[in-house]
Design a protein around this motif. Structure first.
Motif, mmCIF file in Angstrom:
data_model
loop_
_atom_site.group_PDB
_atom_site.id
_atom_site.type_symbol
_atom_site.label_atom_id
_atom_site.label_comp_id
_atom_site.label_asym_id
_atom_site.label_seq_id
_atom_site.Cartn_x
_atom_site.Cartn_y
_atom_site.Cartn_z
ATOM 1 N N VAL A 171 6.534 -7.855 7.964
ATOM 2 C CA VAL A 171 7.086 -7.767 6.609
ATOM 3 C C VAL A 171 7.692 -6.377 6.466
ATOM 4 C CG1 VAL A 171 6.507 -7.658 4.159
ATOM 5 C CG2 VAL A 171 5.435 -9.392 5.599
ATOM 6 N N GLN A 172 8.929 -6.303 5.998
ATOM 7 C CA GLN A 172 9.572 -4.998 5.802
ATOM 8 C C GLN A 172 9.010 -4.390 4.524
ATOM 9 O OE1 GLN A 172 12.063 -3.950 8.198
ATOM 10 N NE2 GLN A 172 11.524 -1.961 7.334
ATOM 11 N N GLU A 173 7.923 -3.611 4.677
ATOM 12 C CA GLU A 173 7.226 -3.088 3.497
ATOM 13 C C GLU A 173 8.066 -2.060 2.752
ATOM 14 O OE1 GLU A 173 2.891 -1.181 2.275
ATOM 15 O OE2 GLU A 173 3.337 -1.593 4.361
ATOM 16 N N THR A 174 8.650 -1.115 3.493
ATOM 17 C CA THR A 174 9.602 -0.148 2.949
ATOM 18 C C THR A 174 10.742 -0.047 3.962
ATOM 19 O OG1 THR A 174 8.742 1.845 4.045
ATOM 20 C CG2 THR A 174 7.644 1.164 1.993
ATOM 21 N N PRO A 175 11.861 0.581 3.588
ATOM 22 C CA PRO A 175 12.947 0.733 4.571
ATOM 23 C C PRO A 175 12.518 1.481 5.840
ATOM 24 C CG PRO A 175 13.772 1.160 2.367
ATOM 25 C CD PRO A 175 12.290 1.008 2.237
ATOM 26 N N LEU A 235 0.835 -1.210 0.000
ATOM 27 C CA LEU A 235 0.000 0.000 0.000
ATOM 28 C C LEU A 235 0.863 1.252 0.000
ATOM 29 C CD1 LEU A 235 -2.760 -0.974 2.613
ATOM 30 C CD2 LEU A 235 -3.093 -0.662 0.162
ATOM 31 N N LEU A 236 1.902 1.247 0.845
ATOM 32 C CA LEU A 236 2.782 2.416 0.913
ATOM 33 C C LEU A 236 3.517 2.593 -0.416
ATOM 34 C CD1 LEU A 236 4.247 2.007 4.508
ATOM 35 C CD2 LEU A 236 2.462 3.574 3.768
ATOM 36 N N THR A 237 3.779 3.832 -0.761
ATOM 37 C CA THR A 237 4.404 4.278 -2.031
ATOM 38 C C THR A 237 3.408 4.254 -3.189
ATOM 39 O OG1 THR A 237 5.247 2.169 -2.922
ATOM 40 C CG2 THR A 237 6.631 3.307 -1.286
ATOM 41 N N GLU A 257 7.982 6.576 0.994
ATOM 42 C CA GLU A 257 8.124 5.264 1.626
ATOM 43 C C GLU A 257 7.224 5.118 2.852
ATOM 44 O OE1 GLU A 257 12.269 4.530 2.322
ATOM 45 O OE2 GLU A 257 12.702 4.223 0.195
ATOM 46 N N ARG A 258 6.592 6.206 3.266
ATOM 47 C CA ARG A 258 5.602 6.104 4.355
ATOM 48 C C ARG A 258 4.315 6.862 3.987
ATOM 49 N NH1 ARG A 258 5.679 10.479 7.989
ATOM 50 N NH2 ARG A 258 7.294 12.030 7.657
ATOM 51 N N THR A 259 4.037 6.965 2.688
ATOM 52 C CA THR A 259 2.898 7.754 2.209
ATOM 53 C C THR A 259 2.036 6.951 1.246
ATOM 54 O OG1 THR A 259 4.193 9.799 2.396
ATOM 55 C CG2 THR A 259 2.243 9.882 1.006
ATOM 56 N N ILE A 260 0.719 7.160 1.338
ATOM 57 C CA ILE A 260 -0.238 6.642 0.350
ATOM 58 C C ILE A 260 -0.969 7.843 -0.237
ATOM 59 C CG2 ILE A 260 -2.226 5.157 -0.069
ATOM 60 C CD1 ILE A 260 -1.527 3.717 2.585
ATOM 61 N N LEU A 261 -1.051 7.907 -1.554
ATOM 62 C CA LEU A 261 -1.773 8.988 -2.216
ATOM 63 C C LEU A 261 -3.048 8.441 -2.857
ATOM 64 C CD1 LEU A 261 1.126 10.901 -4.039
ATOM 65 C CD2 LEU A 261 0.052 11.476 -1.863
ATOM 66 N N ALA A 275 4.360 16.648 9.650
ATOM 67 C CA ALA A 275 3.603 16.248 10.848
ATOM 68 C C ALA A 275 4.273 15.060 11.535
ATOM 69 C CB ALA A 275 2.167 15.900 10.471
ATOM 70 N N ASP A 276 4.141 15.047 12.838
ATOM 71 C CA ASP A 276 4.785 14.037 13.688
ATOM 72 C C ASP A 276 4.011 12.714 13.625
ATOM 73 O OD1 ASP A 276 6.351 12.820 15.598
ATOM 74 O OD2 ASP A 276 5.282 13.705 17.285
ATOM 75 N N SER A 277 3.990 12.096 12.437
ATOM 76 C CA SER A 277 3.277 10.831 12.222
ATOM 77 C C SER A 277 4.155 9.892 11.412
ATOM 78 C CB SER A 277 1.968 11.072 11.463
ATOM 79 O OG SER A 277 1.087 11.866 12.224
ATOM 80 N N GLU A 278 3.956 8.585 11.642
ATOM 81 C CA GLU A 278 4.750 7.604 10.884
ATOM 82 C C GLU A 278 4.191 7.373 9.483
ATOM 83 O OE1 GLU A 278 5.339 6.011 15.201
ATOM 84 O OE2 GLU A 278 3.671 6.867 14.081
ATOM 85 N N ILE A 279 2.855 7.482 9.332
ATOM 86 C CA ILE A 279 2.202 7.182 8.056
ATOM 87 C C ILE A 279 1.396 8.402 7.616
ATOM 88 C CG2 ILE A 279 0.611 5.651 6.831
ATOM 89 C CD1 ILE A 279 2.981 4.109 7.857
ATOM 90 N N ILE A 280 1.477 8.732 6.330
ATOM 91 C CA ILE A 280 0.688 9.830 5.759
ATOM 92 C C ILE A 280 -0.261 9.258 4.698
ATOM 93 C CG2 ILE A 280 0.763 11.986 4.444
ATOM 94 C CD1 ILE A 280 2.002 12.237 7.222
ATOM 95 N N VAL A 281 -1.545 9.611 4.799
ATOM 96 C CA VAL A 281 -2.511 9.291 3.750
ATOM 97 C C VAL A 281 -3.034 10.625 3.217
ATOM 98 C CG1 VAL A 281 -4.660 8.120 3.151
ATOM 99 C CG2 VAL A 281 -3.171 7.149 4.912
ATOM 100 N N TYR A 282 -2.761 10.897 1.952
ATOM 101 C CA TYR A 282 -3.177 12.177 1.345
ATOM 102 C C TYR A 282 -4.263 11.885 0.312
ATOM 103 C CZ TYR A 282 -2.790 16.897 -0.558
ATOM 104 O OH TYR A 282 -3.058 18.192 -0.946
#
Length: 587
Positions: A138-142, A79-81, A285-289, A247-254
């Motif tokens: 699972v190492q999804e991204t680095p 999902l990420l990237t 690597e920690r974003t979904i668009l 923003a101080d978050s590990e995952i971004i969903v835009y």
């Protein structure tokens, strides 16, 4: 049993008759092209379907096939990237297969079905597992480890788990109880049903953004909700992009929900080039668009909001902090209005459906900082920032008003500030945050005991400036008493040297909360000293000519590691110059 067929077509809404055994929100395939749609009204064996693709060319009599499954997402590694459209079709894969224009009826799996992922169990065969428990990684991204969790309604003995490489459709384990349940590397979830949590936590920790006007004056809590309404050109999209970057978050969903193509194009081209400031890795690597522009079918706009928030909930359940940006919920509400009109429902205010407020509340309530379902009581958060685009900047329109009823932070963008090139153009007199009292203890413990007092003092000065500006317009600046001139000087320094921030400057684009405290303390200390020497007989003109006054603007352009030296120089020069002015005034 007769096949379901199209009986009528009105824009994005298709009416199908003779549809047997259907349920609300079932996904259907329509016509020879197999267009994707969703049942939004059922009356006996007649269904009204909102179609997520252009209905041009459809005609009555064509078949309608029910999949007997609601709109659902495949959730798993990969999902990420990714860049998806409103119904989780990967746009880069679509572009590679069919060119720049998406072929209608083309359905492509959301996740790469052939890629093999390295599967590392953290549990072993024979372990007793319960709902939400993490059994593998699972190492999804680095940057991000993808956690494989036991489904919510499953518990028992773990069997058939082993390390290796698997695709998203492979079985990776099973849970044995009264029956055996297979667990795959990916899972499915219905977008309209929120993922359950154990309990929600108090919003007592800020979501730090590095944007001074937000972090200092109008902070949003982790797991909180914020609305950012503003007229065209006032900086909604740039502000949201800043939040996504910093923003101080590990995952971004835009989610680009119905925005103009050029704005979404900027996001799609810019984000893959951005470097995460903490890890120095690509931000993607920690974003979904989720990209759904204004020229795409209107029904897909409505789905895009639910698509984005379901993916956000999935990563929250792994224990991550997720920040979701929705740009803009006004376009989503317009989609509701159009579909409601096609259904001939009784309209509410300004033609929006009467249930607009409920739908908005249901969306924002899916955020929160919470303990997710798991035996170890894992904590995760989902913070939601929704942009609103009121026509003509009129905040009294229904979408803005219904959004403000359910969000606790209001970042009011001001066209006048934007015209004066003051960015972020957030009006400090009309904006507010209702989280401040909840987070006061955090600021006292992690920043400074005087943080709340400094914030209050700065806001009072800006409020006094607003009142004095009305007098200045009547009698002019020169007619003001010296103490009032001093207040205006301090307010101008807060505005220009602190609140104004450049998103395009390498240093000024992000300010840590510790640097914010030092900057604001210095500006207010200068203002206090100015008020003191004015009482003793000095003038604001003399204070404005001081060398230390000219050093204050340098703070925001100074790197964090070099700031201490500059502050020492400012404080030393300030003491020397104000002592000299005090003596001069006394004489």
């Amino acid at each position: 049993m007769a096949d379901a067929i199209i009986s009528r077509i009105t824009g994005p809404v298709v009416v199908a008759k003779d549809i047997e055994g259907a349920h609300m929100f079932d996904v259907v395939r329509i016509g020879e092209m197999g267009l994707m749609g969703e049942i939004i009204r059922l009356e006996g064996n007649t269904a009204q379907i909102q179609v997520y693709e252009d209905t041009t060319g459809l005609k009555p009599g064509e078949k309608v096939i029910n999949t007997n499954r609601p709109l659902s997402l495949q959730l798993g590694p990969g999902l990420l990237t990714s860049i998806y459209d409103g119904i989780q079709r990967p746009l880069d894969v679509l572009a590679a297969e069919s060119g720049d224009f998406i072929s209608r009826g083309k359905i492509i799996p959301a996740l790469d079905q052939k890629k093999k992922w390295e599967f590392i169990p953290v549990k072993k065969n024979g372990d007793q597992v319960s709902p939400g428990e993490i059994i593998a990684e699972v190492q999804e991204t680095p940057l991000i480890k993808h956690k494989i969790m036991v489904p919510y309604n499953v518990s028992g003995e773990l069997v058939d788990i082993s390390e290796g490489q698997f695709t998203v459709n492979d079985k990776i384990a099973a849970v044995k109880n009264s029956k055996t349940t297979d667990i795959g590397l990916s899972s499915w979830w219905t977008v309209r049903i929120p993922r359950p949590v154990l309990r929600k936590l108090a919003p007592d920790q800020p979501l730090l953004t590095g944007q001074r006007v937000l972090d200092t004056f109008f902070p949003v809590a982790k797991g909180g909700s914020a609305a950012i309404p503003g007229p065209f050109g006032s900086g909604k999209t740039v502000t949201q992009q800043q939040l996504a970057k910093w923003a101080d978050s590990e995952i971004i969903v835009y989610i680009g929900c119905g925005e103009r193509g050029n704005e979404m194009c900027e996001v799609l081209t810019q984000f893959p080039k951005l470097i995460d400031p903490k890890s120095k890795r690509p931000l993607m690597e920690r974003t979904i668009l989720v990209a759904n522009t204004s020229n795409m079918p209107v029904a897909a706009r409505e789905a895009s909001i639910y698509t984005g928030i379901t993916m956000g909930e999935y990563y929250r359940d792994m224990g991550y902090g997720v920040a979701l940006m929705a740009d803009s919920t006004s376009r989503w509400a317009e989609a509701l209005r159009e579909i409601s009109g096609r259904l001939e429902e009784m309209p509410g205010e300004e033609g929006y459906p009467a249930y607009l407020g409920r739908r908005l509340a249901e969306f924002y309530e899916r955020g929160g900082r919470c303990i997710v379902i798991s035996p170890e009581e894992r904590e995760g958060s989902l913070s939601i920032v929704g942009a609103v685009s009121p026509p003509g900047g009129d905040f009294s329109e229904p979408v803005s008003q219904n959004t403000l009823r359910v969000t606790r932070v209001f970042w009011g963008l001001d066209a006048n500030l934007a015209n004066r090139r003051h960015f972020p153009a957030i009006n400090w007199l009309t904006s507010y945050s209702l989280y401040m009292d909840d987070m006061a203890d955090w600021y006292k413990s992690n920043v400074s005991k005087d943080w709340i007092d400094l914030r209050k003092e700065a806001l009072e000065i800006l409020q006094k400036e607003s009142e004095l500006q009305e007098i200045v317009q009547l009698v002019g600046y020169d007619a003001l008493p010296e103490p009032e001139k001093g207040i205006l000087d301090t307010a101008r320094s807060i505005r220009e040297d602190y609140l104004q921030q450049s998103a395009f400057d390498e240093v000024d684009t992000y300010t840590s909360i510790q640097k914010q405290h030092k900057m604001l303390s210095t500006i207010l200390e200068f203002g206090r000293k100015e008020a003191d020497v004015i009482k003793k007989g000095s003038t604001s003109a003399k204070v404005g000519a001081l060398e230390s006054r000219g050093m204050i603007p340098k703070m925001k352009w100074t790197k964090e590691e070099e700031l201490e030296k500059l502050l020492n120089d400012i404080n030393s020069k300030m003491k020397q110059e104000f002592d000299s002015l005090s003596k001069e005034s006394s004489n």
